[in-house]
Design an enzyme around this catalytic site. Structure first.
Site, PDB file in Angstrom:
ATOM      1  N   LYS A 252    -103.810  -0.398  17.039  1.00 22.52           N
ATOM      2  CA  LYS A 252    -103.044  -1.599  16.674  1.00 22.52           C
ATOM      3  C   LYS A 252    -103.828  -2.299  15.570  1.00 22.52           C
ATOM      4  O   LYS A 252    -104.191  -3.472  15.667  1.00 22.52           O
ATOM      5  CB  LYS A 252    -102.873  -2.465  17.943  1.00 22.52           C
ATOM      6  CG  LYS A 252    -101.884  -3.597  17.821  1.00 22.52           C
ATOM      7  CD  LYS A 252    -100.444  -3.147  17.745  1.00 22.52           C
ATOM      8  CE  LYS A 252     -99.539  -4.355  17.517  1.00 22.52           C
ATOM      9  NZ  LYS A 252     -98.197  -4.000  17.056  1.00 22.52           N
TER      10      LYS A 252
ATOM     11  N   ASP B 168     -97.245   0.799  18.973  1.00 26.01           N
ATOM     12  CA  ASP B 168     -95.846   0.488  19.312  1.00 26.01           C
ATOM     13  C   ASP B 168     -94.918   1.553  18.724  1.00 26.01           C
ATOM     14  O   ASP B 168     -93.979   2.024  19.384  1.00 26.01           O
ATOM     15  CB  ASP B 168     -95.450  -0.932  18.867  1.00 26.01           C
ATOM     16  CG  ASP B 168     -96.066  -1.358  17.540  1.00 26.01           C
ATOM     17  OD1 ASP B 168     -96.904  -0.610  17.002  1.00 26.01           O
ATOM     18  OD2 ASP B 168     -95.699  -2.425  17.029  1.00 26.01           O
TER      19      ASP B 168
ATOM     20  N   TYR C 222    -110.485  -2.423  30.266  1.00 20.14           N
ATOM     21  CA  TYR C 222    -110.655  -2.295  31.721  1.00 20.14           C
ATOM     22  C   TYR C 222    -112.093  -2.536  32.166  1.00 20.14           C
ATOM     23  O   TYR C 222    -112.366  -2.751  33.336  1.00 20.14           O
ATOM     24  CB  TYR C 222    -110.204  -0.904  32.209  1.00 20.14           C
ATOM     25  CG  TYR C 222    -108.710  -0.657  32.051  1.00 20.14           C
ATOM     26  CD1 TYR C 222    -107.868  -1.640  31.560  1.00 20.14           C
ATOM     27  CD2 TYR C 222    -108.153   0.559  32.401  1.00 20.14           C
ATOM     28  CE1 TYR C 222    -106.516  -1.420  31.405  1.00 20.14           C
ATOM     29  CE2 TYR C 222    -106.783   0.789  32.258  1.00 20.14           C
ATOM     30  CZ  TYR C 222    -105.973  -0.209  31.750  1.00 20.14           C
ATOM     31  OH  TYR C 222    -104.638   0.021  31.608  1.00 20.14           O
TER      32      TYR C 222
ATOM     33  N   ASP D   6     -98.290   7.681  30.645  1.00 14.70           N
ATOM     34  CA  ASP D   6     -97.242   7.577  31.666  1.00 14.70           C
ATOM     35  C   ASP D   6     -95.857   7.677  31.032  1.00 14.70           C
ATOM     36  O   ASP D   6     -94.936   8.233  31.616  1.00 14.70           O
ATOM     37  CB  ASP D   6     -97.363   6.263  32.447  1.00 14.70           C
ATOM     38  CG  ASP D   6     -98.210   6.450  33.702  1.00 14.70           C
ATOM     39  OD1 ASP D   6     -99.005   7.410  33.716  1.00 14.70           O
ATOM     40  OD2 ASP D   6     -98.081   5.660  34.651  1.00 14.70           O
TER      41      ASP D   6
ATOM     42  N   ASP E 124    -103.379   4.672  28.783  1.00 11.72           N
ATOM     43  CA  ASP E 124    -102.829   4.552  30.131  1.00 11.72           C
ATOM     44  C   ASP E 124    -101.302   4.446  30.034  1.00 11.72           C
ATOM     45  O   ASP E 124    -100.554   5.138  30.743  1.00 11.72           O
ATOM     46  CB  ASP E 124    -103.421   3.286  30.782  1.00 11.72           C
ATOM     47  CG  ASP E 124    -103.167   3.213  32.267  1.00 11.72           C
ATOM     48  OD1 ASP E 124    -102.552   4.154  32.803  1.00 11.72           O
ATOM     49  OD2 ASP E 124    -103.560   2.221  32.894  1.00 11.72           O
TER      50      ASP E 124
END
Ligand code: NAD
Length: 361
Positions: free
Chosen positions: A191, A223, A141, A251, A247
């Site tokens: 990852k 994942d 970001y 959620d 993020d």
């Protein structure tokens, strides 16, 4: 204790839910004899209306001068068509960066009274009690180079996932410290099978873990972590991860708690010379324009954020725990707002806030 707090009610339901969080803070301060000093400031759409920008200089000054900031929500539909840098949400990124709050803490608890509100089966959700620690000020970001270039028809978009060792280390250490105070289990999601960035992340987390031999660490691919969150959420205690992964995972974790109106968050930076940890506390939900001004928004996320503030920034564990216990009591006996009400009449935002104060005693 002297509690210096900046309150930024923001937009939509922000002022309504923040009012109840402030009511609870005032109640707790009176009960435990703390001197509460609160200032109010502007952030988001209301700040654009009154000053021309979403994060006015005055708000920056106030935030930097205070110990902890309580935020409602930002965002107004009238700004939805504008580019990101002109929208109220830009104020959020601005204040997080200005305060250098690098760790976002999102507790996810499946309350017994709300099990039926989760779309997952009761037996999967029951007992969920985890804390997701998301790195908040670096990664994709914020990394450069970024942008869109090239000729129309074959333009190229670039974002950069950049992490320095120091940025990984400080959030990893915070996660280890938090795990130490809980069930002593830390899961780091990355990852590392594909990204160099994650390889460095894994190395630094492993290295940091040497100072915390009492905390069990496991590394999980992001994942698989996404899958395990809904298959077996009780396996997690503290989860630490980088900005983008955090993020998304946090959620996803929200479905475990029943309603977005239940989810609080705390963003923490470094400890200040006066011993207080600078922090920004806010509900996870947005400004909910569809229900704004109707006194029906669920204030638990805002009230829970106030409890987290007492706990993390000021070290007032007893007071924070009293608020959390009162939330549990009100969840069980009511009143609660329409988003989590199973039967009977829904309570108003204000009634819920008052009930929490009464339950604290
Ligand atoms: P939202 O979280 O505001 O609302 C999503 C849905 O959840 C709506 O139906 C809303 O009524 C409901 N809801 C949210 N909070 C609730 C509460 N406390 N009690 C009961 N119901 C609640 O998300 P959205 O609709 O996608 O976004 C609305 C605005 O908020 C947008 O401008 C968006 O950019 C902004 N936003 C801000 C933040 C923030 O301030 N941190 C976060 C997300 C979205």
């Amino acid at each position: 204790m002297k509690l210096n707090i900046l309150v930024l009610p923001g937009d939509g339901i922000g002022p309504e839910v923040t009012r109840e969080a402030v009511r609870v803070l005032e109640h707790v301060a009176a009960k435990w004899n703390h001197a509460l000093h609160m200032e109010e400031g502007l952030l988001g759409g209301i700040a654009i209306h009154k000053t021309g920008g979403p994060f006015p200089d005055r708000t920056r000054e106030l935030a930097l001068a205070t110990d902890a900031t309580l935020l409602g929500a930002v965002g107004l539909p009238e700004f939805d068509h504008l580019p990101p840098e002109k929208r109220p949400e830009k104020g959020l990124l601005g204040i997080r960066k200005a305060l250098d709050v690098f760790a976002n803490l999102r507790p996810i608890v499946a309350y017994e009274a709300l099990l039926a509100s989760s779309p997952l089966k009761d037996e999967i959700v029951r007992g969920t009690d985890m804390l997701i620690v998301r790195e908040l000020t670096a990664g994709l970001y914020f990394g450069t180079p970024r942008g869109i270039s090239g000729e129309s028809g074959e333009r190229v978009a670039v974002n950069s996932m950049v992490y320095r060792e120091s940025e990984i280390k400080r959030v990893a250490r915070m996660a280890f410290e938090l795990a130490r105070k809980r069930r002593k289990k830390l899961t780091s999601a990355d990852k590392a099978n594909v990204l160099e960035n994650s390889q460095l992340w894994r190395e630094v987390v492993t290295q940091a873990g040497k100072d915390y031999p009492d905390v069990e660490v496991d590394h999980i691919l992001v994942d698989n972590c996404a899958m395990q969150l809904v298959l077996n959420p009780t396996r997690f205690d503290v989860v630490v991860t980088e900005n983008l992964f955090g993020d998304i995972l946090s959620d996803e974790g929200a479905v475990l708690a029943g309603s977005i109106g239940m989810l609080q968050s705390a963003s923490i930076g470094d400890q200040q010379p006066n011993g207080v940890w600078r922090g920004l506390y806010e509900p996870v939900h947005g400004s909910a324009p569809d229900i704004a001004g109707q006194n029906k928004a669920n204030p638990f996320a805002a009230i829970g954020s106030a409890a987290a503030m007492l706990n993390y920034s000021f070290g007032l564990k007893e007071e924070g725990a009293a608020i959390d216990a009162a939330i549990q009591t009100v969840l069980k006996h009511g009143p609660v707002t329409a988003d989590i009400k199973r039967q009977g009449t829904a309570g108003t935002t204000e009634e819920v806030g008052k009930a929490v104060c009464a339950a604290i005693g």
